[in-house]
Structures are given as C-alpha cells and as structure tokens.
Write a protein that holds these residues in place. Structure first.
Motif, PDB file in Angstrom:
ATOM      1  N   VAL A  61      -3.820   6.116 -13.242  1.00 36.06           N
ATOM      2  CA  VAL A  61      -3.633   7.201 -12.252  1.00 36.06           C
ATOM      3  C   VAL A  61      -3.055   8.294 -13.076  1.00 36.06           C
ATOM      4  O   VAL A  61      -1.911   8.353 -12.795  1.00 36.06           O
ATOM      5  N   ALA A  62      -3.292   9.677 -12.308  1.00 35.94           N
ATOM      6  CA  ALA A  62      -2.721  10.772 -12.135  1.00 35.94           C
ATOM      7  C   ALA A  62      -1.984  11.040 -11.418  1.00 35.94           C
ATOM      8  O   ALA A  62      -2.087  10.757 -10.350  1.00 35.94           O
ATOM      9  N   PRO A  63      -0.561  11.231 -11.165  1.00 35.66           N
ATOM     10  CA  PRO A  63       0.486  11.408 -10.491  1.00 35.66           C
ATOM     11  C   PRO A  63      -0.143  12.605  -9.344  1.00 35.66           C
ATOM     12  O   PRO A  63       0.796  12.252  -8.329  1.00 35.66           O
ATOM     13  N   ASP A  64      -0.531  13.544  -9.321  1.00 31.01           N
ATOM     14  CA  ASP A  64      -1.331  14.142  -8.223  1.00 31.01           C
ATOM     15  C   ASP A  64      -2.111  13.680  -7.526  1.00 31.01           C
ATOM     16  O   ASP A  64      -2.471  13.939  -6.256  1.00 31.01           O
ATOM     17  N   ALA A  65      -2.957  12.669  -8.088  1.00 34.11           N
ATOM     18  CA  ALA A  65      -4.055  11.607  -7.522  1.00 34.11           C
ATOM     19  C   ALA A  65      -3.478  11.306  -5.916  1.00 34.11           C
ATOM     20  O   ALA A  65      -4.137  11.056  -4.546  1.00 34.11           O
ATOM     21  N   LEU A  66      -2.298  10.634  -5.999  1.00 34.49           N
ATOM     22  CA  LEU A  66      -1.622   9.719  -4.894  1.00 34.49           C
ATOM     23  C   LEU A  66      -0.803  11.377  -3.404  1.00 34.49           C
ATOM     24  O   LEU A  66      -0.195  10.828  -2.445  1.00 34.49           O
ATOM     25  N   ALA A  67      -1.108  11.988  -4.213  1.00 40.69           N
ATOM     26  CA  ALA A  67      -0.237  12.794  -3.110  1.00 40.69           C
ATOM     27  C   ALA A  67      -1.176  13.185  -1.679  1.00 40.69           C
ATOM     28  O   ALA A  67      -2.106  13.236  -2.029  1.00 40.69           O
ATOM     29  N   ARG A  95       1.982   4.323   2.359  1.00 38.17           N
ATOM     30  CA  ARG A  95       1.329   3.944   1.182  1.00 38.17           C
ATOM     31  C   ARG A  95      -0.249   3.521   1.084  1.00 38.17           C
ATOM     32  O   ARG A  95      -0.759   3.285   0.395  1.00 38.17           O
ATOM     33  N   ALA A  96      -0.804   2.899   2.181  1.00 32.72           N
ATOM     34  CA  ALA A  96      -2.113   2.955   2.246  1.00 32.72           C
ATOM     35  C   ALA A  96      -2.955   3.667   2.144  1.00 32.72           C
ATOM     36  O   ALA A  96      -3.838   3.914   1.237  1.00 32.72           O
ATOM     37  N   TYR A  97      -2.735   5.074   2.298  1.00 25.64           N
ATOM     38  CA  TYR A  97      -3.104   6.414   1.926  1.00 25.64           C
ATOM     39  C   TYR A  97      -2.513   6.528   1.012  1.00 25.64           C
ATOM     40  O   TYR A  97      -4.234   6.386  -0.643  1.00 25.64           O
ATOM     41  N   ALA A  98      -1.735   6.408   0.071  1.00 28.53           N
ATOM     42  CA  ALA A  98      -1.420   6.131  -1.623  1.00 28.53           C
ATOM     43  C   ALA A  98      -2.139   5.500  -2.618  1.00 28.53           C
ATOM     44  O   ALA A  98      -2.635   6.131  -3.815  1.00 28.53           O
ATOM     45  N   TRP A  99      -2.151   4.445  -1.704  1.00 23.65           N
ATOM     46  CA  TRP A  99      -3.027   2.974  -2.579  1.00 23.65           C
ATOM     47  C   TRP A  99      -4.519   3.459  -2.595  1.00 23.65           C
ATOM     48  O   TRP A  99      -5.000   3.022  -3.567  1.00 23.65           O
ATOM     49  N   GLY A 100      -4.685   3.410  -1.063  1.00 28.29           N
ATOM     50  CA  GLY A 100      -6.178   4.106  -1.365  1.00 28.29           C
ATOM     51  C   GLY A 100      -6.605   5.030  -2.392  1.00 28.29           C
ATOM     52  O   GLY A 100      -7.959   5.317  -3.112  1.00 28.29           O
ATOM     53  N   ALA A 101      -6.142   6.357  -2.478  1.00 35.35           N
ATOM     54  CA  ALA A 101      -6.266   6.818  -3.653  1.00 35.35           C
ATOM     55  C   ALA A 101      -6.444   6.912  -5.081  1.00 35.35           C
ATOM     56  O   ALA A 101      -7.282   7.497  -5.401  1.00 35.35           O
ATOM     57  N   ALA A 102      -5.171   5.888  -4.724  1.00 34.78           N
ATOM     58  CA  ALA A 102      -4.938   5.186  -6.214  1.00 34.78           C
ATOM     59  C   ALA A 102      -6.134   5.282  -7.013  1.00 34.78           C
ATOM     60  O   ALA A 102      -6.950   4.315  -7.625  1.00 34.78           O
ATOM     61  N   ARG A 196      -5.831  -6.705  -4.592  1.00 35.24           N
ATOM     62  CA  ARG A 196      -6.555  -5.015  -5.938  1.00 35.24           C
ATOM     63  C   ARG A 196      -4.803  -4.961  -6.655  1.00 35.24           C
ATOM     64  O   ARG A 196      -4.749  -3.760  -7.153  1.00 35.24           O
ATOM     65  N   SER A 197      -3.991  -4.843  -6.197  1.00 34.37           N
ATOM     66  CA  SER A 197      -2.408  -4.753  -6.542  1.00 34.37           C
ATOM     67  C   SER A 197      -2.677  -5.056  -8.387  1.00 34.37           C
ATOM     68  O   SER A 197      -1.913  -3.797  -8.971  1.00 34.37           O
ATOM     69  N   ASP A 198      -2.955  -5.796  -8.677  1.00 38.97           N
ATOM     70  CA  ASP A 198      -3.380  -6.262 -10.061  1.00 38.97           C
ATOM     71  C   ASP A 198      -3.816  -4.548 -11.082  1.00 38.97           C
ATOM     72  O   ASP A 198      -3.960  -5.053 -12.224  1.00 38.97           O
ATOM     73  N   GLN A 199      -4.993  -4.210  -9.935  1.00 38.75           N
ATOM     74  CA  GLN A 199      -5.407  -3.096 -10.784  1.00 38.75           C
ATOM     75  C   GLN A 199      -4.863  -1.600 -10.730  1.00 38.75           C
ATOM     76  O   GLN A 199      -5.296  -0.602 -11.808  1.00 38.75           O
ATOM     77  N   LEU A 200      -3.816  -1.946 -10.188  1.00 36.21           N
ATOM     78  CA  LEU A 200      -2.990  -0.836 -10.225  1.00 36.21           C
ATOM     79  C   LEU A 200      -1.608  -0.625 -11.040  1.00 36.21           C
ATOM     80  O   LEU A 200      -1.175  -1.297 -11.708  1.00 36.21           O
ATOM     81  N   PRO A 201      -1.822   0.821 -11.856  1.00 36.90           N
ATOM     82  CA  PRO A 201      -0.926   0.916 -12.923  1.00 36.90           C
ATOM     83  C   PRO A 201       0.445   1.028 -13.122  1.00 36.90           C
ATOM     84  O   PRO A 201       0.654   0.476 -11.500  1.00 36.90           O
ATOM     85  N   ASP A 202       1.468   0.109 -14.075  1.00 37.19           N
ATOM     86  CA  ASP A 202       2.606  -0.813 -13.473  1.00 37.19           C
ATOM     87  C   ASP A 202       3.532   1.037 -12.558  1.00 37.19           C
ATOM     88  O   ASP A 202       3.875   0.284 -11.484  1.00 37.19           O
ATOM     89  N   GLY A 203       3.823   1.800 -12.909  1.00 39.29           N
ATOM     90  CA  GLY A 203       3.899   2.871 -12.664  1.00 39.29           C
ATOM     91  C   GLY A 203       3.751   3.459 -10.855  1.00 39.29           C
ATOM     92  O   GLY A 203       4.621   3.687 -10.860  1.00 39.29           O
ATOM     93  N   VAL A 204       2.316   3.541 -11.248  1.00 44.22           N
ATOM     94  CA  VAL A 204       2.137   3.708  -9.843  1.00 44.22           C
ATOM     95  C   VAL A 204       2.564   3.130  -8.499  1.00 44.22           C
ATOM     96  O   VAL A 204       3.061   3.373  -7.781  1.00 44.22           O
ATOM     97  N   ARG A 205       2.442   1.416  -9.282  1.00 42.16           N
ATOM     98  CA  ARG A 205       3.377   0.781  -7.549  1.00 42.16           C
ATOM     99  C   ARG A 205       4.324   0.775  -7.892  1.00 42.16           C
ATOM    100  O   ARG A 205       4.724   0.655  -6.697  1.00 42.16           O
ATOM    101  N   THR A 207       6.300   4.370  -8.464  1.00 46.10           N
ATOM    102  CA  THR A 207       6.602   5.013  -8.018  1.00 46.10           C
ATOM    103  C   THR A 207       6.241   4.741  -6.114  1.00 46.10           C
ATOM    104  O   THR A 207       6.795   5.781  -5.421  1.00 46.10           O
ATOM    105  N   VAL A 208       5.122   4.399  -5.776  1.00 51.84           N
ATOM    106  CA  VAL A 208       4.857   4.696  -4.083  1.00 51.84           C
ATOM    107  C   VAL A 208       6.101   3.899  -3.431  1.00 51.84           C
ATOM    108  O   VAL A 208       6.101   4.240  -2.829  1.00 51.84           O
TER     109      VAL A 208
END
Length: 257
Positions: A61-67, A95-102, A196-205, A207-208
């Motif tokens: 997931v691109a970092p700017d997608a979470l902003a 965080r709920a926004y960031a996870w949803g965006a991811a 669904r946390s298992d689907q998120l990139p480790d780095g995204v988890r 960072t958020v």
C-alpha cells in the motif's frame, strides 16, 4: 389496494433512529451468519499471521494512501472532536480511517476521503450512550449531522456520513451500503478486533500504530462496550459482547495496547 411498508435495513441510520438500535429476536438471528463469518476470518487470520503465511507479507500500500485529507473541513472536524473523545478514542478514530484507506487501496475501492474521515472522527463520539435503550450511534450521527450542517455539507453527503456511522458496528456491512460505510466498518473492525489485519502489509500496521499510538485502547474500549451493552440491552454492542465475546476478541487483537 394495501401498500407494503418497508423498513430500512438493519444498522442503517433510518433503522437505528427508528428502533434505537435495539435488535429484535429475528434481527439477531439474521446477523448470525455474518458474525460467524467474521469470527472464522479472525481465527484464520490469526493463524496465518502466527505461521507467517498471511497475505500482508505480499501486499503493498502506498504511504500516501493512508494520509488523512488536508482540507479545511477535515481540520475543522479534527478540532470539533477534540473535546468529545478521549485520547485513546481519538487515535482509534484516526486509525480506523487509516485502516479503511489501506483496505480501499488493496481492494481498489473508490471513495470520498473527506467523507470517510468525517465519519471516522465522529463514529464513537456518542459512546457510551447516555440514553437507556438508545444506541450510541444515534448520538454520534446527531453530532456529525450538526457539524455538517454548520459547515454547509450538502444533505446527500451529510447522510452518507451519518449512515456510515450508524452502520459501523453492524456485522456484515458490505459495499452495497456504499464505500464510506463499508470502509468505516472494516477499518474500525481492524482496529478493535483485528479483522482483516492479516491482509495489511506489516509495514503499514507498524506505521499506523506508530503515528497514532493505542494508549491502552483495548482496556478502555472493552469497558466502554460493556457499559454500552448494559445501557442498551439487545443492542449491537450487547450482541457483540454476548455472541462475539467482544472482551476476549478485543484482547486477542494482534496489537499491543
């Protein structure tokens, strides 16, 4: 000729305001398949993460997608909820926004970033309910509606926000309810239960959580849900507490704090 009276689907703002968020026996039964699917996904996801076989190892997931959106409305919403949320709940909302965006990036879902952010910031502002047998999301939606009216958010967009807020803790929210409602529900479920946390990139988890620390969120949120379950018997918090064992599933979510 008799007209057929149709009611809004379970969890929507129309249903929540009409019923106070109290589920009938039939409605509780109708939510069971979605609840069971979610519990199965939680178990499978945790097993995949424990064995380092989870999809998040391969996803990006691109970092700017979470902003969050950097708009006057978003900044005003941030200021408005500062006095309505504890630090733990404020960071949960972010965080709920960031996870949803991811998840939107992973699933290629188009959505309105400003509306999702507004819904995320306000979704728990009514928790726990102060009115017996009236779900906390009624108050959360009311606060979001008042804010939206003051800032001249168009009525259609305002109701997308209130509907997302009302729906967010209903098992089985799908894209049929709209992308903002789906992503808020999914993002909140990542943060509270780890769904669904298992689907998120480790780095995204990492960072958020680093950007928005959890600050003993599990303990505080479990206590709030128990209070809500007591305040609104047969409401959705009560349903999750009794049938999803929310205190245990929150404790087992794959996050510290």
């Amino acid at each position: 000729m008799m007209q057929t009276v149709t009611h809004a689907p379970i969890g929507t703002i129309g249903w929540t305001e009409r019923t106070g968020g109290v589920l009938s026996a039939g409605e509780r039964l109708s939510l069971a398949p979605a609840l069971l699917r979610n519990l199965g996904s939680l178990v499978a996801g945790r097993a995949a993460m424990a064995t380092r076989m989870h999809a998040g190892r391969r996803n990006t997931v691109a970092p700017d997608a979470l902003a969050p959106p950097n708009s006057p409305l978003a900044r005003e919403a941030e200021a408005a909820v500062q006095d309505l949320l504890t630090p733990a709940l404020l960071n949960h909302s972010r965080r709920a926004y960031a996870w949803g965006a991811a998840l939107a990036a992973l699933d290629d879902i188009e959505y309105d970033r400003e509306l999702l952010y507004l819904a995320a910031l306000f979704h728990d502002t009514g928790l726990p309910s102060q009115v017996p047998s009236v779900d906390f999301t009624v108050r959360s939606a009311e606060l979001a509606r008042d804010f939206s009216d003051r800032h001249q958010v168009p009525a259609v967009q305002r109701e997308l926000v209130t509907n997302a807020i009302a729906l967010h803790h209903t098992p089985g929210v799908t894209l049929d309810f709209g992308p903002e409602a789906f992503l808020l529900s999914a993002g909140a479920a990542v943060d509270v239960f780890g769904l669904r946390s298992d689907q998120l990139p480790d780095g995204v988890r990492r960072t958020v959580v680093q950007d928005y620390p959890r600050t003993d969120f599990k303990r505080e949120f479990s206590a709030l849900l128990r209070t809500e379950a007591h305040q609104v018997p047969h409401g959705r918090a009560w349903y999750l507490h009794h049938y999803a064992l929310s205190t245990l599933t929150i404790r087992l979510a794959p996050f510290h704090g």
